[in-house]
Scaffold this active site. Structure first.
Site, PDB file in Angstrom:
ATOM      1  N   LYS A  98      -9.809   4.898  -9.469  1.00 15.60           N
ATOM      2  CA  LYS A  98      -9.470   5.783  -8.696  1.00 15.60           C
ATOM      3  C   LYS A  98      -8.478   5.476  -7.438  1.00 15.60           C
ATOM      4  O   LYS A  98      -8.349   4.174  -7.281  1.00 15.60           O
ATOM      5  CB  LYS A  98     -10.854   6.314  -8.161  1.00 15.60           C
ATOM      6  CG  LYS A  98     -11.529   5.474  -7.284  1.00 15.60           C
ATOM      7  CD  LYS A  98     -12.632   5.801  -6.845  1.00 15.60           C
ATOM      8  CE  LYS A  98     -13.419   4.767  -6.171  1.00 15.60           C
ATOM      9  NZ  LYS A  98     -14.905   4.992  -6.145  1.00 15.60           N
ATOM     10  N   TYR A 142       9.282   0.305  21.146  1.00 12.45           N
ATOM     11  CA  TYR A 142       8.981   1.674  21.927  1.00 12.45           C
ATOM     12  C   TYR A 142       7.714   1.487  23.098  1.00 12.45           C
ATOM     13  O   TYR A 142       6.988   0.680  23.026  1.00 12.45           O
ATOM     14  CB  TYR A 142       8.246   2.595  20.777  1.00 12.45           C
ATOM     15  CG  TYR A 142       9.270   3.113  19.857  1.00 12.45           C
ATOM     16  CD1 TYR A 142      10.263   3.961  20.330  1.00 12.45           C
ATOM     17  CD2 TYR A 142       8.922   3.082  18.270  1.00 12.45           C
ATOM     18  CE1 TYR A 142      11.003   4.619  19.393  1.00 12.45           C
ATOM     19  CE2 TYR A 142       9.974   3.402  17.480  1.00 12.45           C
ATOM     20  CZ  TYR A 142      11.035   4.479  17.987  1.00 12.45           C
ATOM     21  OH  TYR A 142      12.038   4.916  16.976  1.00 12.45           O
TER      22      TYR A 142
HETATM   23  C1  LIG Z   1     -15.700   4.197  -6.109  1.00 11.24           C
HETATM   24  C2  LIG Z   1     -17.152   4.283  -6.843  1.00 11.24           C
HETATM   25  C3  LIG Z   1     -17.836   3.111  -7.438  1.00 11.24           C
HETATM   26  C4  LIG Z   1     -17.094   1.777  -7.179  1.00 11.24           C
HETATM   27  O1  LIG Z   1     -17.485   1.074  -5.729  1.00 11.24           O
HETATM   28  P1  LIG Z   1     -17.211  -0.431  -5.366  1.00 11.24           P
HETATM   29  O2  LIG Z   1     -17.952  -0.546  -4.243  1.00 11.24           O
HETATM   30  O3  LIG Z   1     -15.899  -0.204  -5.110  1.00 11.24           O
HETATM   31  O4  LIG Z   1     -17.709  -1.446  -6.661  1.00 11.24           O
HETATM   32  C5  LIG Z   1     -18.709   3.246  -8.009  1.00 11.24           C
HETATM   33  N1  LIG Z   1     -19.389   4.517  -8.254  1.00 11.24           N
HETATM   34  C6  LIG Z   1     -18.816   5.513  -7.796  1.00 11.24           C
HETATM   35  C7  LIG Z   1     -19.512   6.800  -7.935  1.00 11.24           C
HETATM   36  C8  LIG Z   1     -17.757   5.460  -6.853  1.00 11.24           C
HETATM   37  O5  LIG Z   1     -17.118   6.492  -6.296  1.00 11.24           O
END
Ligand SMILES: *Cc1c(COP(=O)(O)O)cnc(C)c1O
EC number: 5.1.1.1
Length: 827
Positions: A497, A722
């Site tokens: 993702k 800045y």
């Molecule tokens: C992002 C996510 C993970 C992965 O989690 P990590 O801590 O990055 O391993 C697992 N399950 C769900 C539902 C997620 O949204």
């Protein structure tokens, strides 16, 4: 999609049964255990190749859930209690038989394409040119072999009304098998050249073999200017071949399509021809001979198929070169790079040289060729490199660089004044520095194993000096580390993702697919669609399915996360509308996070009843997410989540007689609660090299780096940037870096909060970070303009930057701006 019962497969392949076919149905074919998608619906063929024996991968496929196998030798059945083996004398032949059976169920026309070069281009172009009138299924990429063609044919189904397949052979006898498989009604013969002659006596022998593909075709389209082809066609006709011929020519006025003039222009070629007594023309946006010829093959085929002159010609002007071949890229210092880094046979070399000369001619630049050893040519080395040298001389190449131990041995052959040789790509890259190539057109041509893509990266113009480097080997290593913490049969869903936590989507997904991830998960449908478009085949879950994207999800086989019944009902309506059955979905439970998910027994019972009454939905998995898997002091909360998960998931799994996968662990969960791995785990941040518990086992994946644009001296008392927030207490040297908060270098790191690494030493940020730039203190460091600067990576862990910002590594990784180019490398 098609499904066959195992009983049918048994009858079609005429094999011997070992085990019980039960009610098993097969939808996918596989011969590579690494790419098995849906194990229980896959039929695995153990093929014996030159390099590998598929029988060695039966166990791996079994672990990935495959239960049906076609083999030449049955392994010990007690090791595979749930499997069924169909034993046949020749697995490849069985694969072809099954595919041939499938092919014969469809009565729409199949176009078969063969020739020495141009098959893929003609196939891709024809598909594009005829897309307005037909629903076309075509062979993926260049699936044109004995194995590729059965897989292509397997893709045929009722929704299409035209198939276009390409067929290539490397040995006598192979085309006859492909003919039985493809049964093309239409035949097209593309360029006839010298490529792939090795197993044939001579060109005549090769042509005769290739024409076998069209033994039962009704129509055949070809260019009669290839003398050997014309002779073979005439002979075949006298032997009673009944195909209608459609012939094009640039020499013979009596041809069906007579090309009487090719007008070269700066932007392409205008082709004039006579067809049925009328003058006709098309414009092709190419000047390269090979492309023009391929365009004519397409034109002739369409006319032969009944396209009316005057109705479709404009489409040709929009054709684009087929990707992966002769890509033109802007190089540094006015150079142009022609990237043909995936091909190294002599046939395509001549084409590429023509293209090179043309580009060089158009731009008034010198021409350079970088060429690797040519592998698997089948020609004795001396003759091979003699020929290459002759080609280079013919095309008057100005500069030549040979890479590889073989080509090195024939240095003297090359009559080019300016030449150099290296033993390996690595060796060459080490000697490469900025100013080596200027104002020249560089043809890069190398066998895949030589990794010329690395050279291409180095030669290209760097638009922005800030890049995020992704180490693919480290990614694969990290996947392996987690795999070792799990039982062999546990599946891994890789979380990609948010552009794979900022590292980029397709490239990363491709590596994960190759190294055996079982599932991918994206946040929204668009991310999944992008992966499918790039050819990612693994099953993909969409964590946040939105209603407006349901149709796109169904079309792209993207499986939704279902977190409430309303959502499922709406999705079901979409499935119904698309006439889909057994579409996999994933049910999310809330066990303590209070985010998304089913929380109560009643709602789950409603869900179960709803799904049981319909054949549209198939619950593939049920899962939940841990809130504090990385915090040992909270372990009692995590235990409660596990208990709740067991209780709630049982309601769903008990409702169906098929297996529903269960999963709850994320990266930290895998590290700390491996007893709770169930059937699958969801691996995220750990893949990208970050962990609080096993950091020393993981390798760094992402490095954000930039270069020093300028170094300047600031006098004591002067201010920097800045708001005049940086003040020089004494005389100092500052370096200006082309990275700012728009690139993800957070402004909260201003004024000494953050630092970067220059030649292994820390340089703190001075003053406020700007949108596109920032200044760092390099006083006393041995820093020069153009030096590499690390913002995070091996030397400055992402975790450290996250601490400085009072946030978590996830946010730092995903904040790297979209304009920062991702570059990928493998070690
Ligand atoms: C992002 C996510 C993970 C992965 O989690 P990590 O801590 O990055 O391993 C697992 N399950 C769900 C539902 C997620 O949204």
């Amino acid at each position: 999609m098609t499904a066959y019962s195992l009983q049918e497969v048994l009858e079609i392949t005429n094999g011997n049964l070992n085990g019980n076919t039960g009610g098993m149905h097969i939808r996918f074919l596989s011969f590579d255990s690494r790419t098995v998608l849906a194990g229980p619906e896959t039929l695995f063929f153990a093929l014996r190749g030159n390099l590998r024996d598929g029988h060695q991968y039966v166990r791996d496929a079994y672990l990935r859930g495959v239960r049906a196998f076609v083999v030449e030798e049955v392994p010990k059945l007690s090791d595979f209690t749930e499997a069924v083996f169909i034993r046949v004398p020749d697995s490849l032949e069985a694969l072809q038989k099954l595919a041939a059976y499938h092919r014969d169920r469809f009565h729409y026309p199949v176009v078969g394409i063969t020739g020495s070069n141009g098959k893929t281009i003609v196939k891709e172009w024809l598909s594009e040119l005829m897309a307005p009138e037909y629903k076309i299924i075509r062979s993926p990429r260049s699936y044109n072999s004995q194995i590729g063609n059965p897989l292509s044919v397997w893709l045929m189904d009722e929704q299409f009304n035209l198939a276009i397949f390409e067929a290539g052979i490397s040995k006598p006898g192979e085309m006859e098998k492909l003919e039985k498989l493809l049964h093309p009604e239409w035949g097209v013969f593309t360029h006839l050249g010298q490529a792939h002659l090795e197993n044939f006596r001579n060109q005549r022998h090769l042509v005769k073999e290739k024409l076998q593909l069209f033994n039962h075709s009704k129509h055949f389209v070809y260019c009669s200017d290839f003398g050997e082809l014309q002779k073979a066609v005439t002979t075949k006709k006298t032997e009673g071949w009944s195909a209608d011929l459609f012939r094009w020519s640039q020499e013979d006025e009596d041809a069906d399509l007579f090309i009487n003039k090719v007008e070269r222009r700066k932007d392409g070629s205008q082709l004039h021809a006579i067809f049925s007594g009328d003058e006709v023309e098309i414009f092709l946006p190419f000047t390269d001979d090979a492309y023009v010829e391929n365009g004519i093959h397409c034109w002739a085929t369409m006319l032969a198929m009944g396209y009316k002159p005057g109705s479709f010609e404009a489409r040709f002007s929009r054709l684009a070169p087929v990707a992966m071949r002769l890509e033109l890229k802007k190089g540094q210092h006015g150079a142009i790079v022609i990237d043909d880094s995936y091909n190294s046979d002599t046939g395509s070399l001549l084409n590429a040289l023509d293209f090179l000369k043309q580009q060089a001619g158009n731009s008034g630049k010198r021409s350079t060729v970088i060429l690797s050893d040519i592998l698997q040519s089948g020609i004795p080395e001396e003759q091979l490199y003699g020929q290459v040298a002759e080609y280079l001389a013919l095309r008057k190449v100005d500069r030549f660089i040979g890479i590889g131990p073989k080509i090195n041995r024939y240095q003297d052959f090359f009559p080019v004044g300016d030449k150099a040789f290296y033993n390996s790509t690595e060796d060459f890259l080490q000697h490469l520095n900025g100013g080596n190539f200027r104002d020249e057109v560089i043809l890069l041509k190398g066998a895949r194993t030589f990794r010329f893509d690395l050279i291409s990266d180095m030669l290209q113009e760097k638009v922005h000096q800030t890049v995020l480097e992704i180490n693919m080997s480290a990614l694969a290593h990290n996947l392996k580390i987690y795999r070792q913490k799990l039982k062999p049969e546990t599946r891994i869903m890789a979380m990609v993702k948010a552009f794979s936590y900022g590292t980029g989507s397709t490239e990363v997904a491709r590596v994960l697919q190759f190294h055996g991830a079982d599932y991918l998960a994206v946040a929204i449908a668009d991310e999944g669609v992008a992966l499918r478009r790039e050819g990612i085949e693994l099953p993909i879950v969409v964590m946040n399915p939105e209603e407006h994207s349901f149709d796109a999800m169904i079309e792209n086989r993207l499986e939704p996360n279902i977190y409430r019944l309303e959502l499922l009902k709406n999705f079901e309506t979409a499935l119904h509308r698309n006439a889909m059955r057994n579409f996999p979905v994933h049910v999310k439970l809330d066990t303590g996070m209070k985010r998304l998910g089913f929380e109560s027994e009643e709602h789950l019972e409603e869900l179960v009843a709803f799904v049981q009454e319909r054949d549209t939905i198939y619950i593939r998995s049920i899962f939940s997410h841990l809130a504090v898997s990385d915090e040992p002091v909270e372990d009692s909360f995590t235990e409660k989540q596990f208990e709740r998960f067991d209780a709630l998931s049982r309601i769903v799994t008990d409702g169906f007689d098929y297996k529903i996968l269960k999963h709850i662990l994320n990266s930290a969960g895998i590290e700390r609660f491996s007893g709770r791995q169930y059937d699958m785990v969801r691996l995220g941040i750990g893949l990208y090299g970050v962990s609080s518990f096993v950091q020393n086992e993981l390798q760094n994946v992402a490095t954000l780096r930039t270069t020093i644009s300028q170094i300047r001296t600031v006098q004591a008392g002067e201010t920097i940037g800045y708001g005049r927030k940086g003040v020089a207490k004494e005389n100092m040297h500052i370096a200006v870096l082309p990275i700012g908060y728009a690139d993800g270098f957070n402004r909260l790191l201003s004024n000494g909060v953050g630092s970067v690494s220059v030649k292994g030493k820390r340089a703190p940020v001075v003053g406020n970070i700007c949108m596109d730039m920032c200044m760092v203190d390099v006083t006393g460091l041995d820093a020069e303009e153009g030096d590499r600067v690390i913002v995070f990576g091996e030397e400055i862990p992402v975790g450290e930057v996250a601490d400085e910002l009072h946030t978590i590594p996830y946010e730092v990784l995903t904040s790297v701006g979209q304009r920062v180019k991702r570059v990928y490398f493998a070690e």
